[in-house]
Design an enzyme around this catalytic site. Structure first.
Site, short mmCIF file in Angstrom:
data_model
loop_
_atom_site.label_atom_id
_atom_site.label_comp_id
_atom_site.label_asym_id
_atom_site.label_seq_id
_atom_site.Cartn_x
_atom_site.Cartn_y
_atom_site.Cartn_z
CG HIS A 209 -0.30 0.41 2.48
ND1 HIS A 209 0.56 -0.44 3.13
CD2 HIS A 209 -0.34 1.54 3.21
CE1 HIS A 209 1.00 0.14 4.22
NE2 HIS A 209 0.49 1.35 4.30
N1 UDP Z 1 -3.94 -4.53 8.90
C1 UDP Z 1 -5.23 -4.97 9.07
N2 UDP Z 1 -5.93 -5.39 7.97
C2 UDP Z 1 -5.40 -5.42 6.71
C3 UDP Z 1 -4.06 -4.97 6.55
C4 UDP Z 1 -3.35 -4.51 7.67
O1 UDP Z 1 -5.75 -4.98 10.18
O2 UDP Z 1 -6.09 -5.81 5.77
C5 UDP Z 1 -3.20 -4.07 10.07
C6 UDP Z 1 -1.84 -4.70 10.27
O3 UDP Z 1 -1.96 -5.93 10.95
C7 UDP Z 1 -1.12 -3.66 11.11
C8 UDP Z 1 -1.68 -2.37 10.56
O4 UDP Z 1 -2.90 -2.70 9.90
O5 UDP Z 1 -1.48 -3.77 12.47
C9 UDP Z 1 -0.71 -1.78 9.59
O6 UDP Z 1 -1.28 -0.77 8.92
P1 UDP Z 1 -0.81 -0.30 7.49
O7 UDP Z 1 -0.04 -1.39 6.86
O8 UDP Z 1 -2.02 0.23 6.81
O9 UDP Z 1 0.11 0.95 7.82
P2 UDP Z 1 1.64 1.12 8.22
O10 UDP Z 1 1.92 0.23 9.38
O11 UDP Z 1 2.46 0.80 7.02
O12 UDP Z 1 1.74 2.55 8.59
#
Ligand code: UDP
Length: 361
Positions: A209
C-alpha cells in the site's frame, strides 16, 4: 473545567495503536477526547477497528480524505485548530507518521498546546516518503516523545533533540501490547482461516500500500510479478488496500495470487499466526511478523525497523520481481533471531499513560 487530552487519529495503523493506548489511559484515569480526521473512512479501513477493538467513539468526525497531501493536511489543520481553540485540552496526542499526525501536531503547537508523539524517532532517511516528512516534523513539534526502539532514541540524539525542550522516553512498541491483549479474543472470534479454506494449507501473507509502490506503475508491476513467482511455490494471500486495488487496473500483469478485501485486526493477527512468512511494504506488519516469529520480506529499499534486518528476521527486497523471489528463498532457508525483546515487554502503553498523567493532568 475537566482536565483532558485530545487524541488525533485518522488511519488504520493509528486505530490499532490508539486502541491499546486508550485502554491504558482509561485505566490510569486520564480522560481523552478523540478526533477522527476521516483519512481512512470506510467500513473495512476504519469502522471495523472501532467495533472489534472497542476503541472509544470519536467526539469529532471530520471526514477529510481522498485529497492530495497539501490539501488534505491543510484542511485537517484548519478543522483541528477550530476544535482545539474551543476545547483547550492539556495536551494533544498523535501517533506515527500520517497527514493526520502532522496536522494534529501543527494545529496544537500553534495554539501552545503541548504535543505528545507516540512512535517517535523513526527514520527511513528517505525524504521522498511522505511518512518521513511527517514524522520528522512531528517529532520536532512535540514536547513528549515516546520511542519504540533503541534505534529511534539514537536517531533523536543524533539529530540533537537533547538540546530541545523535549522529553525522550524509550517505552517499547504499543503494537506489541496490542497483539498481547487482542490475540486470544481474535482467536475466539475470527473465522478467516475457515472462510479462506486455509486450515490445512501453508501460505504467505502479503500487503502492498505504500504510495511509492502503488503510484509508480513500473514498481507495482514488478511487485505483482514478484508475488506471482512466490505464489507458484507457496500460496500468497493479499488483503488489498483500496489504494492498491485502484492502481492494479493500470498494469499489464495479472495477479495470480489470492486477493481479498482488507480485513479487520482480529482476522489479520490470526492470519499472521498461521502464515509461513510475510511479504509487505507496511511498517506495522514488519513488526507483527516478528511478534509471531515469522520471517518477513520487505518490499522497500529501506526500513525504519532496522533492528529486524540486523537480527536476520527481515529481508529488504526492494521492488524488483527477481529480488523479491530471491529474498523469499533466503528468508525460508535462513532462520533469523526472534529471541530478542526488541519492542519491549508489552507494557509500553502503561508507561505512556502514567507519564501523560504525571505530566499533563
Ligand atoms: N492490517 C489490518 N488489515 C489489513 C491490513 C493490515 O488490520 O487488511 C493491520 C496490520 O496488521 C497492522 C496495521 O494494519 O497492524 C498496519 O497498517 P498499514 O499497513 O495500513 O500501515 P503502516 O503500518 O504501514 O503505517
Amino acid at each position: 473545567m475537566q482536565n483532558f487530552i485530545t487524541t488525533v487519529i485518522g488511519a488504520r495503523p493509528q486505530f490499532i495503536k490508539a486502541a491499546a493506548v486508550s485502554r491504558a489511559l482509561k485505566s490510569a484515569g486520564v480522560y481523552e477526547k478523540i478526533i477522527h480526521t476521516g483519512q481512512h473512512f470506510d467500513q473495512k479501513m476504519s469502522e471495523i477497528f472501532f467495533r472489534e477493538m472497542e476503541i472509544p467513539r470519536p467526539h469529532y468526525q471530520l471526514d477529510i480524505h481522498s485529497l492530495p497531501h497539501g490539501a488534505m493536511t491543510g484542511r485537517m489543520l484548519e478543522e483541528i485548530e477550530k476544535i482545539l481553540m474551543q476545547d483547550r485540552p492539556n495536551a494533544v496526542l498523535v501517533y506515527g507518521d500520517t497527514n493526520s499526525t502532522l496536522a494534529g501536531a501543527l494545529a496544537a503547537i500553534k495554539l501552545h498546546i503541548p504535543v505528545i508523539h507516540v512512535e517517535a524517532g523513526l527514520r527511513s532517511f528517505d525524504m521522498k516518503m511522505p511518512e518521513e516528512v511527517n514524522r520528522i516534523l512531528t517529532d520536532r513539534l512535540s514536547s513528549l516523545l515516546f520511542c519504540p526502539t533503541a534505534t529511534s532514541v539514537e536517531n533523536l540524539y543524533r539529530e540533537g533533540f537533547q538540546h530541545f525542550d523535549t522529553e525522550i522516553i524509550h517505552c517499547g512498541d504499543v503494537m506489541y501490547d496490542a497483539v498481547l491483549y487482542y490475540l486470544e479474543k481474535a482467536k475466539k472470534s475470527s473465522t478467516i482461516i475457515e472462510k479462506l479454506h486455509l486450515k490445512e494449507k501453508e501460505f504467505a501473507l502479503a500487503t502492498i500500500h505504500r504510495q511509492e509502490n502503488t503510484d509508480d506503475i513500473d514498481r507495482l508491476e514488478q511487485i505483482v510479478k514478484g508475488l506471482n513467482s512466490v505464489n507458484e511455490e507457496l500460496l500468497v494471500v493479499v488483503p488489498l488496500h483500496p489504494r492498491t486495488t485502484a492502481h492494479l487496473q493500470k498494469i499489464n500483469t495479472k495477479p495470480e495470487f489470492k486477493i481479498i478485501e482488507p480485513v479487520g485486526y482480529f482476522d489479520m493477527i490470526v492470519l499472521l499466526e498461521h502464515c509461513k512468512l510475510v511479504l509487505t511494504d507496511s511498517g506495522g506488519l514488519q513488526k507483527e511478523a516478528y511478534f509471531f516469529s515469522k520471517p518477513c520480506v520487505t518490499l522497500r529499499e529501506q526500513t525504519e525497523w532496522t533492528e529486524l534486518v540486523a537480527s536476520g528476521c527481515n529481508h529488504l527486497a526492494g521492488y524488483k520481481a527477481e529480488e523479491i523471489f530471491k529474498k523469499y528463498i533466503q528468508s525460508m532457508s535462513k532462520e533469523g533471531d526472534f529471541s530478542g525483546k526488541l519492542y519491549g515487554d508489552g507494557h509500553s502503553t502503561e508507561i505512556i499513560a502514567e507519564k501523560i498523567k504525571r505530566k499533563f493532568m
